[in-house]
Write an enzyme that holds these catalytic residues in place. Structure first.
Site, PDB file in Angstrom:
ATOM      1  N   PHE A  11       0.821  -1.221   0.000  1.00 37.82           N
ATOM      2  CA  PHE A  11       0.000   0.000   0.000  1.00 37.82           C
ATOM      3  C   PHE A  11       0.858   1.277   0.000  1.00 37.82           C
ATOM      4  O   PHE A  11       0.870   2.054  -0.965  1.00 37.82           O
ATOM      5  CB  PHE A  11      -0.934  -0.065   1.215  1.00 37.82           C
ATOM      6  N   ALA A  34       8.544  -9.220  -2.071  1.00 40.06           N
ATOM      7  CA  ALA A  34       8.329 -10.673  -2.146  1.00 40.06           C
ATOM      8  C   ALA A  34       6.973 -11.016  -2.757  1.00 40.06           C
ATOM      9  O   ALA A  34       6.692 -12.186  -3.006  1.00 40.06           O
ATOM     10  CB  ALA A  34       8.445 -11.276  -0.744  1.00 40.06           C
ATOM     11  N   THR A  36       4.001 -11.016  -1.308  1.00 42.44           N
ATOM     12  CA  THR A  36       3.173 -11.828  -0.417  1.00 42.44           C
ATOM     13  C   THR A  36       1.719 -11.521  -0.785  1.00 42.44           C
ATOM     14  O   THR A  36       1.456 -10.735  -1.699  1.00 42.44           O
ATOM     15  CB  THR A  36       3.390 -11.422   1.053  1.00 42.44           C
ATOM     16  N   THR A 120       5.845   2.522  12.727  1.00 43.17           N
ATOM     17  CA  THR A 120       4.456   2.843  13.049  1.00 43.17           C
ATOM     18  C   THR A 120       4.343   3.441  14.446  1.00 43.17           C
ATOM     19  O   THR A 120       5.182   3.159  15.318  1.00 43.17           O
ATOM     20  CB  THR A 120       3.621   1.544  12.972  1.00 43.17           C
ATOM     21  N   ASP A 121       3.276   4.200  14.666  1.00 43.74           N
ATOM     22  CA  ASP A 121       3.032   4.714  16.022  1.00 43.74           C
ATOM     23  C   ASP A 121       2.579   3.605  16.977  1.00 43.74           C
ATOM     24  O   ASP A 121       2.549   3.809  18.187  1.00 43.74           O
ATOM     25  CB  ASP A 121       1.995   5.853  15.997  1.00 43.74           C
ATOM     26  N   GLU A 122       2.262   2.420  16.418  1.00 47.98           N
ATOM     27  CA  GLU A 122       1.766   1.346  17.286  1.00 47.98           C
ATOM     28  C   GLU A 122       2.852   0.820  18.239  1.00 47.98           C
ATOM     29  O   GLU A 122       2.547   0.134  19.205  1.00 47.98           O
ATOM     30  CB  GLU A 122       1.194   0.210  16.435  1.00 47.98           C
ATOM     31  N   TYR A 146       2.471  -7.801  15.979  1.00 54.95           N
ATOM     32  CA  TYR A 146       2.857  -6.852  14.914  1.00 54.95           C
ATOM     33  C   TYR A 146       3.649  -5.687  15.492  1.00 54.95           C
ATOM     34  O   TYR A 146       4.778  -5.414  15.076  1.00 54.95           O
ATOM     35  CB  TYR A 146       1.600  -6.328  14.178  1.00 54.95           C
ATOM     36  N   LYS A 150       7.655  -4.592  15.033  1.00 52.09           N
ATOM     37  CA  LYS A 150       8.092  -3.294  14.503  1.00 52.09           C
ATOM     38  C   LYS A 150       8.968  -2.570  15.536  1.00 52.09           C
ATOM     39  O   LYS A 150       9.977  -1.958  15.193  1.00 52.09           O
ATOM     40  CB  LYS A 150       6.887  -2.423  14.133  1.00 52.09           C
ATOM     41  N   PHE A 186      -9.123  -1.647   7.567  1.00 54.60           N
ATOM     42  CA  PHE A 186     -10.389  -1.097   8.055  1.00 54.60           C
ATOM     43  C   PHE A 186     -11.161  -0.253   7.021  1.00 54.60           C
ATOM     44  O   PHE A 186     -12.310  -0.566   6.674  1.00 54.60           O
ATOM     45  CB  PHE A 186     -10.094  -0.288   9.326  1.00 54.60           C
ATOM     46  N   HIS A 272      -7.079  -4.946  21.703  1.00 55.93           N
ATOM     47  CA  HIS A 272      -7.219  -3.817  20.765  1.00 55.93           C
ATOM     48  C   HIS A 272      -6.834  -2.495  21.439  1.00 55.93           C
ATOM     49  O   HIS A 272      -7.413  -2.122  22.456  1.00 55.93           O
ATOM     50  CB  HIS A 272      -8.684  -3.747  20.300  1.00 55.93           C
TER      51      HIS A 272
HETATM   52  N1  LIG Z   1      -0.653   1.027   6.814  1.00 56.60           N
HETATM   53  C1  LIG Z   1      -0.476   1.888   7.794  1.00 56.60           C
HETATM   54  O1  LIG Z   1      -1.422   2.565   8.216  1.00 56.60           O
HETATM   55  C2  LIG Z   1       0.889   2.099   8.384  1.00 56.60           C
HETATM   56  C3  LIG Z   1       1.069   3.120   9.336  1.00 56.60           C
HETATM   57  C4  LIG Z   1       2.355   3.345   9.840  1.00 56.60           C
HETATM   58  C5  LIG Z   1       3.411   2.581   9.414  1.00 56.60           C
HETATM   59  N2  LIG Z   1       3.208   1.587   8.517  1.00 56.60           N
HETATM   60  C6  LIG Z   1       4.382   0.809   8.068  1.00 56.60           C
HETATM   61  O2  LIG Z   1       4.564   1.110   6.683  1.00 56.60           O
HETATM   62  C7  LIG Z   1       5.125  -0.019   6.003  1.00 56.60           C
HETATM   63  C8  LIG Z   1       4.260  -0.373   4.831  1.00 56.60           C
HETATM   64  O3  LIG Z   1       2.947  -0.678   5.281  1.00 56.60           O
HETATM   65  P1  LIG Z   1       1.790  -1.059   4.258  1.00 56.60           P
HETATM   66  O4  LIG Z   1       0.509  -0.754   4.915  1.00 56.60           O
HETATM   67  O5  LIG Z   1       2.104  -0.499   2.938  1.00 56.60           O
HETATM   68  O6  LIG Z   1       1.983  -2.655   4.208  1.00 56.60           O
HETATM   69  P2  LIG Z   1       1.451  -3.710   3.155  1.00 56.60           P
HETATM   70  O7  LIG Z   1       1.145  -4.936   3.938  1.00 56.60           O
HETATM   71  O8  LIG Z   1       0.385  -3.113   2.286  1.00 56.60           O
HETATM   72  O9  LIG Z   1       2.705  -3.970   2.203  1.00 56.60           O
HETATM   73  C9  LIG Z   1       3.823  -4.672   2.619  1.00 56.60           C
HETATM   74  C10 LIG Z   1       4.641  -5.036   1.388  1.00 56.60           C
HETATM   75  O10 LIG Z   1       5.825  -5.721   1.829  1.00 56.60           O
HETATM   76  C11 LIG Z   1       6.011  -6.887   1.041  1.00 56.60           C
HETATM   77  N3  LIG Z   1       6.711  -7.888   1.859  1.00 56.60           N
HETATM   78  C12 LIG Z   1       6.220  -8.530   2.958  1.00 56.60           C
HETATM   79  N4  LIG Z   1       7.146  -9.390   3.435  1.00 56.60           N
HETATM   80  C13 LIG Z   1       8.229  -9.266   2.630  1.00 56.60           C
HETATM   81  C14 LIG Z   1       9.507  -9.876   2.618  1.00 56.60           C
HETATM   82  N5  LIG Z   1       9.852 -10.803   3.533  1.00 56.60           N
HETATM   83  N6  LIG Z   1      10.391  -9.513   1.659  1.00 56.60           N
HETATM   84  C15 LIG Z   1      10.061  -8.581   0.721  1.00 56.60           C
HETATM   85  N7  LIG Z   1       8.845  -7.980   0.688  1.00 56.60           N
HETATM   86  C16 LIG Z   1       7.952  -8.322   1.624  1.00 56.60           C
HETATM   87  C17 LIG Z   1       4.617  -7.325   0.646  1.00 56.60           C
HETATM   88  O11 LIG Z   1       4.618  -8.150  -0.517  1.00 56.60           O
HETATM   89  C18 LIG Z   1       3.914  -5.984   0.424  1.00 56.60           C
HETATM   90  O12 LIG Z   1       4.088  -5.559  -0.910  1.00 56.60           O
HETATM   91  C19 LIG Z   1       5.234  -1.118   7.055  1.00 56.60           C
HETATM   92  O13 LIG Z   1       6.547  -1.144   7.528  1.00 56.60           O
HETATM   93  C20 LIG Z   1       4.262  -0.687   8.149  1.00 56.60           C
HETATM   94  O14 LIG Z   1       4.677  -1.168   9.401  1.00 56.60           O
HETATM   95  C21 LIG Z   1       1.983   1.321   7.985  1.00 56.60           C
END
Ligand SMILES: NC(=O)c1ccc[n+]([C@@H]2O[C@H](COP(=O)([O-])OP(=O)(O)OC[C@H]3O[C@@H](n4cnc5c(N)ncnc54)[C@H](O)[C@@H]3O)[C@@H](O)[C@H]2O)c1
Length: 333
Positions: A11, A34, A36, A120-122, A146, A150, A186, A272
């Protein structure tokens, strides 16, 4: 500049890659992902000829070493990112989020490559209703596998800066919304349920508060930190978007022209977190970053429009997500 972006088919990563290619055409982008269940190559389709895409795992030390060796900087988004999945199966979170980060850190150390770590802020756990927002000095207190994974990865980065002089920065961002987010999350889940004529589903009473930020604002902050951030520094990213989950569902229903109370309550997620809130003063004052999507409602309406127009992108995963929620024991209360 040659930039290695991990998780660029996910994303936030895909939005970052797209933004970078459009706004900084001089940069050579290599994506390591990767693919996934959370990664989607189609998110990069329209810019596929302007990047190099490598399908591979961030725990593959040989591959990571080769790619990092050819880069000037790394932005590390790849992660297992879904809290619910971490409760059902924690191991991939330990493997990708901790071992994967370790693997990248060792490579940037060997090749002396600039590294930015997305977190993340989590990691800070949850806040009481009246408590002040998280700052860079808030102690870590993760609640789920999770957020613990992180938090662990952030600690590795801090140690690699201090012990080995790695040129790294960290950013901890609040909840993102926007295009290309997986339908298990969500906001896209509620939107796509409504497109399918299904009532939205709210965990418990829906009084959990999240601090929403548009993904483009997050990614502009990441660029700002990559270019101007102090090495070793953590920056919090947030856009003053605090809202409880029930209000988010009601806003989405309103955008669909539906009764704002036309939703179901479902069993809550164990452990939660109640509230997250970010104080992004350091990022704003030191680096001059400001969000462009100040109005959550407008950003949400644009996001709903995007999901309406991109059904071919999200449809293939939708049925499996709903089956997984049902199998995990989600029940309407
Ligand atoms: N989504 C949120 O609201 C949010 C908020 C704060 C921080 N983050 C952080 O931002 C980052 C991206 O989040 P997102 O929501 O885009 O996640 P996501 O789950 O949409 O995407 C993760 C990507 O990483 C790839 N991936 C997973 N395991 C892998 C591996 N072992 N090797 C190579 N690629 C791999 C997946 O194929 C996917 O394309 C994360 O580090 C997350 O902790 C997310």
């Amino acid at each position: 500049m040659r930039l290695l972006i991990t998780g660029g088919a996910g994303f936030i990563g895909a939005n970052f890659v797209r933004q970078t290619v459009v706004e900084r055409p001089d940069i050579r982008v290599v994506v390591l992902d990767a693919l996934t269940y959370a990664g989607n190559r189609a998110s990069l389709d329209s810019i596929a000829d302007r990047i190099e895409f490598v399908r591979g795992d961030i725990t593959d030390a040989e591959l990571v070493d080769r790619l990092v060796g050819g880069a000037d900087a790394v932005v590390h988004f790849a992660a297992e990112s879904h809290n619910d999945n971490s409760l059902a199966r924690p191991w991939p979170f330990v493997q990708t989020n901790i071992v994967g980060t370790y693997t990248l850190l060792e490579a940037v150390r060997r090749h002396d490559v600039r590294y930015h770590h997305i977190s993340t802020d989590e990691v800070y756990g949850d806040l009481a209703a009246a408590a002040p927002a998280f700052t860079e000095n808030t102690p870590y207190n993760p609640s789920s596998p999770y957020s613990a994974s992180k938090a662990s990865s952030d600690m590795l980065v801090r140690a690699w800066v201090r012990s080995f002089g790695v040129r790294a920065t960290i950013s901890n961002c609040s909840n993102n919304y926007g295009p290309y987010q997986h339908v298990e999350k969500f906001i896209p889940r509620q939107i796509t349920n409504l497109i399918d004529g299904v009532r939205p589903r709210l965990y418990g009473a829906g009084n959990q508060i999240r601090d929403w930020i548009h993904v483009e604002d997050h990614n502009r902050a990441v660029w700002t930190i990559l270019e101007f951030g102090r090495i070793g520094q953590t920056y919090l990213i947030g856009a003053n978007g605090e809202l409880d989950n029930k209000s988010v569902v009601q806003l989405i229903l309103t955008e669909f022209g539906r009764d704002p109370d036309d939703f179901d309550h479902v069993t809550d997620r164990p452990g939660h977190d109640r509230r997250y809130a970010i104080d992004a003063s350091l990022l704003r004052t030191e680096l001059g970053w400001e969000p462009r999507y100040a109005d959550f409602r407008a950003g949400l309406a644009a996001t709903i429009g995007w999901y309406r127009e991109h059904e071919t992108w999200w449809r293939p995963g939708k049925a499996d997500v709903e089956t997984a929620y049902a199998q995990a024991g989600e029940r309407v209360l």
